[in-house]
Scaffold this active site. Structure first.
Site, PDB file in Angstrom:
ATOM      1  N   LYS A 199      35.581 104.408 -49.538  1.00 57.59           N
ATOM      2  CA  LYS A 199      34.440 105.310 -49.722  1.00 57.59           C
ATOM      3  C   LYS A 199      34.003 105.934 -48.416  1.00 57.59           C
ATOM      4  CE  LYS A 199      30.992 101.642 -49.184  1.00 57.59           C
ATOM      5  NZ  LYS A 199      31.948 100.573 -48.891  1.00 57.59           N
ATOM      6  N   LYS A 202      35.085  94.857 -38.187  1.00 63.19           N
ATOM      7  CA  LYS A 202      33.796  95.496 -38.463  1.00 63.19           C
ATOM      8  C   LYS A 202      32.928  95.619 -37.217  1.00 63.19           C
ATOM      9  CE  LYS A 202      33.524  94.271 -43.355  1.00 63.19           C
ATOM     10  NZ  LYS A 202      32.731  93.621 -44.431  1.00 63.19           N
ATOM     11  N   LYS A 253      44.073 102.322 -46.719  1.00 62.85           N
ATOM     12  CA  LYS A 253      43.427 101.852 -47.933  1.00 62.85           C
ATOM     13  C   LYS A 253      42.434 102.891 -48.457  1.00 62.85           C
ATOM     14  CE  LYS A 253      40.950  97.772 -49.690  1.00 62.85           C
ATOM     15  NZ  LYS A 253      40.341  96.473 -49.325  1.00 62.85           N
TER      16      LYS A 253
END
Length: 341
Positions: A205, A119, A202
């Site tokens: 969104k 991240k 994966k």
């Protein structure tokens, strides 16, 4: 106290970061419902809004996303009469125990967390301290309930191992058997749902292509259209799971069919083996519409009455604190904090 004496209790949570997808449903929420309905456990499910703010969130968007996630839980079958349903920030013991665990966890443990590296990327120096330290808060989310089991995806196994390390170190340092060594629950055909456009990635969104995912707010037409247009390969379905190796798109669609129909992959292939995708995808589309469109309709109804969602979450917080307040109080006593009865 040995671990076998802990009340069997399940805790899990999802970040209210918006854009609930089929991956969230099959990888997490459907399994939450199954564990609730199976009995044998107290079940606590959480919108982890404190975790969400480790990266910037617009306040109004965070409020809406928290309510939308709550609506998704309820519409999918989480029953507030059977499970405790909360947003994390309404139960302050999460954050209070999180600080204790910040002082138990070691910097080396945190620096090995792969999700922080993923991240933060190359700009780790600019990442928030919360993003670096949030696995300690995640441990507190679980252990403030003395949760014995956590349903997790493969990508969260490392964090649960850290939770067990923190519990073990706390127990060892203070000479107690106070926190359980929580067990992961990883099961089901589609614990990791992949993109409809690229079976190696994966479902997310954040993918720029809306066709790559099924949103839990999609209506029946959108669900069917996305399944029909999902990427496949030219070969027929195999008759056993081994035949899906090196066929990521085929494996993904079979996994989705299996999870939605509560069958194993082997059972699906025993019935569907030899079929081309031209006949399989319409069956998958019909199944997905049957299972998912009632959820999206109920989510829309719930979102029209946010005050009712807020009342449900307030009741859940009151129930949760009946568990968390005594556990935090005892933790403080163990650590040596002065308090009042």
């Amino acid at each position: 106290m040995s671990q076998t004496q802990f009340t069997p209790r399940v805790f899990s949570g999802i970040q209210p970061s918006g854009g609930l997808t089929l991956g969230n449903y099959l990888g997490a929420i459907k399994r939450f419902v199954d564990m609730q309905d199976a009995g044998g456990f107290e079940t606590i499910y959480c919108m982890v809004d404190l975790h969400a703010i480790t990266v910037w969130q617009e306040p109004e968007a965070l409020r809406r996303n928290t309510r939308e996630l709550a609506a998704g839980f309820i519409a999918s079958g989480i029953d507030p009469a059977k499970s405790i349903l909360i947003n994390q920030s309404q139960v302050p013991e999460h954050a209070q125990l999180g600080w204790i665990f910040n002082c138990v966890a070691r910097m080396g443990w945190m620096s090995r967390m792969t999700q922080f590296k993923d991240k933060a990327g190359k700009n780790a120096e600019k990442a928030s301290l919360g993003l670096f330290g949030y696995p300690a808060l995640m441990a507190a989310d679980i252990l403030v309930y003395h949760a014995t089991h956590v349903p997790v995806g493969e990508d969260q196994k490392q964090h649960l191992e850290l939770t067990r390390d923190i519990a073990a170190k706390f127990n060892h340092d203070y000479g107690v058997d106070f926190f359980p060594l929580t067990e992961p629950v990883i099961e089901g055909a589609a614990t990791r749902v992949m993109s409809l456009r690229d079976g190696s990635k994966k479902m997310s969104k954040s993918d720029p292509s809306d066709a790559s995912r099924i949103n839990m707010t999609d209506d029946a037409d959108a669900i069917a259209k996305k399944i029909r247009k999902a990427k496949t390969d030219p070969d027929a379905l195999p008759s056993e799971a081994a035949g899906l190796e090196d066929r990521p798109e085929a494996r993904n669609l079979v996994n989705i069919f299996a999870a939605l129909s509560d069958l194993s992959v082997d059972d699906v292939l025993a019935e569907m083996g030899g079929q081309q995708f031209g006949s399989f995808k319409p069956m998958l589309a019909e199944l997905a519409v049957e299972k998912l469109s009632p959820i999206s309709a109920e989510m829309a109804r719930l979102m029209d009455d946010p005050a009712e969602i807020d009342r449900i979450l307030a009741r859940g917080a009151a129930q949760a604190r009946e568990i968390t307040a005594p556990i935090l109080k005892k933790t403080y006593e163990i650590v040596g904090m002065v308090g009042s009865d």
